[in-house]
Design a protein around this motif. Structure first.
Motif, PDB file in Angstrom:
ATOM      1  N   TYR A 289       0.813  -1.214   0.000  1.00 12.67           N
ATOM      2  CA  TYR A 289       0.000   0.000   0.000  1.00 12.67           C
ATOM      3  C   TYR A 289       0.850   1.269   0.000  1.00 12.67           C
ATOM      4  O   TYR A 289       0.402   2.314  -0.456  1.00 12.67           O
ATOM      5  N   ALA A 290       2.044   1.200   0.535  1.00 10.15           N
ATOM      6  CA  ALA A 290       2.894   2.387   0.611  1.00 10.15           C
ATOM      7  C   ALA A 290       3.471   2.714  -0.759  1.00 10.15           C
ATOM      8  O   ALA A 290       3.802   1.816  -1.535  1.00 10.15           O
ATOM      9  N   ILE A 291       3.605   3.990  -1.033  1.00  4.95           N
ATOM     10  CA  ILE A 291       4.239   4.453  -2.262  1.00  4.95           C
ATOM     11  C   ILE A 291       5.601   5.052  -1.945  1.00  4.95           C
ATOM     12  O   ILE A 291       6.598   4.727  -2.588  1.00  4.95           O
ATOM     13  N   SER A 292       5.642   5.919  -0.950  1.00  5.14           N
ATOM     14  CA  SER A 292       6.897   6.588  -0.599  1.00  5.14           C
ATOM     15  C   SER A 292       7.532   6.011   0.659  1.00  5.14           C
ATOM     16  O   SER A 292       8.753   5.935   0.751  1.00  5.14           O
ATOM     17  N   GLY A 293       6.742   5.595   1.632  1.00  4.24           N
ATOM     18  CA  GLY A 293       7.281   5.018   2.872  1.00  4.24           C
ATOM     19  C   GLY A 293       7.235   3.505   2.835  1.00  4.24           C
ATOM     20  O   GLY A 293       6.439   2.876   3.549  1.00  4.24           O
ATOM     21  N   LEU A 294       8.075   2.887   2.015  1.00  2.07           N
ATOM     22  CA  LEU A 294       7.994   1.450   1.759  1.00  2.07           C
ATOM     23  C   LEU A 294       8.156   0.611   3.023  1.00  2.07           C
ATOM     24  O   LEU A 294       7.631  -0.508   3.102  1.00  2.07           O
ATOM     25  N   VAL A 295       8.870   1.135   4.004  1.00  7.69           N
ATOM     26  CA  VAL A 295       9.125   0.362   5.218  1.00  7.69           C
ATOM     27  C   VAL A 295       7.834   0.026   5.962  1.00  7.69           C
ATOM     28  O   VAL A 295       7.778  -0.967   6.701  1.00  7.69           O
ATOM     29  N   LEU A 296       6.785   0.806   5.763  1.00  8.54           N
ATOM     30  CA  LEU A 296       5.534   0.563   6.477  1.00  8.54           C
ATOM     31  C   LEU A 296       4.888  -0.762   6.070  1.00  8.54           C
ATOM     32  O   LEU A 296       4.265  -1.433   6.889  1.00  8.54           O
ATOM     33  N   LEU A 300       4.025  -3.591   8.825  1.00 12.19           N
ATOM     34  CA  LEU A 300       2.624  -3.945   9.065  1.00 12.19           C
ATOM     35  C   LEU A 300       2.192  -5.230   8.371  1.00 12.19           C
ATOM     36  O   LEU A 300       1.009  -5.560   8.333  1.00 12.19           O
ATOM     37  N   GLY A 301       3.161  -5.973   7.832  1.00 21.33           N
ATOM     38  CA  GLY A 301       2.868  -7.283   7.269  1.00 21.33           C
ATOM     39  C   GLY A 301       2.100  -7.279   5.973  1.00 21.33           C
ATOM     40  O   GLY A 301       1.371  -8.231   5.684  1.00 21.33           O
ATOM     41  N   THR A 302       2.232  -6.229   5.163  1.00 16.41           N
ATOM     42  CA  THR A 302       1.505  -6.171   3.894  1.00 16.41           C
ATOM     43  C   THR A 302       2.460  -6.079   2.702  1.00 16.41           C
ATOM     44  O   THR A 302       2.048  -5.673   1.609  1.00 16.41           O
ATOM     45  N   ARG A 303       3.703  -6.467   2.904  1.00 17.66           N
ATOM     46  CA  ARG A 303       4.677  -6.384   1.818  1.00 17.66           C
ATOM     47  C   ARG A 303       4.502  -7.557   0.860  1.00 17.66           C
ATOM     48  O   ARG A 303       4.348  -8.705   1.281  1.00 17.66           O
ATOM     49  N   VAL A 304       4.546  -7.261  -0.430  1.00 17.92           N
ATOM     50  CA  VAL A 304       4.491  -8.281  -1.483  1.00 17.92           C
ATOM     51  C   VAL A 304       5.864  -8.325  -2.140  1.00 17.92           C
ATOM     52  O   VAL A 304       6.351  -7.317  -2.651  1.00 17.92           O
TER      53      VAL A 304
END
Length: 314
Positions: A289-296, A300-304
């Motif tokens: 969901y993040a565009i600029s703050g990729l670490v989020l 938050l467990g939503t990284r693909v």
């Protein structure tokens, strides 16, 4: 996705203890003139992107955004914001007879690659913006915000910097939250489904429309203006410094989002941003969901991690 940013300050409830922000009438007039000029320039630039209409059997085409509620609500896949709803489209054949059919709202209109959201041409124009129009809008508004923050508060330079940094950091959280819980909301009510599609779902239906890869002022100014009011309530007039940082974060985000869709971004610095966002569009919609703050997304467990991988946990 109005241009009355200067009016947001006047919406703050006044009280004997609340700071009052006054703007010179001349400044207000200049601001109104500049914003009108931006709108006119943006409209002219949009006309340069117009496509020639088909002069064959399809002479006129009109799509109603209201009919976005006609798609099957029982079909859960149709409620995903990336799925375009069906629209009632009317056209005139070569004999002059009015014909109608149901199509997905992906027909090009007067703008290249664009889904038509409104019948009203002025409303439709408000849903798009060119890169030049975006740049001019914020090149005018950000200096005005800095001037307003400087003239209406008595904080030190260090305090202003800390407030601005806080506003910038808050932007990253706000961006993630809006994208995940508002733009990818799956309501059951059909009118709310239409709202989500107009706000964001159309972008998933046509991700590379260059006129909708940036948020138009009709959406960005009311959304960010509500955050400005919150900052003013929390910090008084000094809250405008926090809002300046927040807006800078927003502009960086939107420019980065445009670049992800329109530019190669092959360098080691920018390629991770493009890969991250493309996996959101073409891999798992419910992730990255993040565009600029990729670490989020990682936090938050939503990284693909790839186009085929499930959402990473942790």
């Amino acid at each position: 996705m109005a241009n009355g940013t200067h009016s947001s300050a006047s919406a703050v409830p006044s009280s004997p203890d609340a700071p009052k922000i006054k703007m010179c009438p001349k400044i207000t007039s200049i601001l109104e003139f500049l914003l009108r000029a931006v709108f006119i320039a943006n409209s002219l630039l949009q006309n340069r992107n117009q496509m020639d209409r088909n002069t064959g059997d399809l002479v006129a085409l009109r799509c109603s955004a209201v009919s976005s509620a006609t798609f099957n609500v029982a079909d859960s896949t149709a409620r995903i914001c990336g799925e375009p709803p069906l629209a009632d489209c009317f056209f005139i054949d070569s004999q002059g007879a009015v014909m109608s059919r149901k199509i997905a709202m992906v027909e090009p209109t007067s703008h290249s690659q664009q889904i038509q959201l409104f019948n009203n041409r002025w409303l439709e124009r408000c849903t798009v913006i060119t890169p030049v129009g975006f740049a001019v809008t914020w090149a005018v508004l950000i200096p005005l915000l800095v001037w307003l923050a400087w003239s209406s508060s008595s904080v030190t330079g260090a305090e202003a910097s800390l407030l601005g940094l806080g506003g910038l950091l808050f932007w990253f959280v706000f961006e993630y939250g809006m994208h995940r819980w508002v733009f990818h909301w799956k309501p059951d009510h059909r009118l709310l489904q239409s709202f989500v599609f107009i706000m964001h779902g159309n972008h998933h239906a046509e991700p590379n429309d260059p006129l909708r890869n940036l948020m138009p002022p009709v959406a960005s100014i009311p959304i960010t203006g509500s955050v400005w009011l919150v900052f003013l309530a929390l910090f008084g007039a000094a809250g405008t410094w926090a809002f300046v940082g927040f807006i800078i974060g927003y502009v960086i985000y939107d420019m980065l989002h445009y670049a992800c869709h329109q530019w190669p971004m092959k360098s080691k610095v920018w390629l991770p941003f493009k890969k991250h966002h493309m996996r959101h569009h073409f891999g798992v919609n419910e992730g990255n969901y993040a565009i600029s703050g990729l670490v989020l997304d990682r936090m938050l467990g939503t990284r693909v991690d790839s186009l085929k991988a499930p959402v990473a946990q942790g």
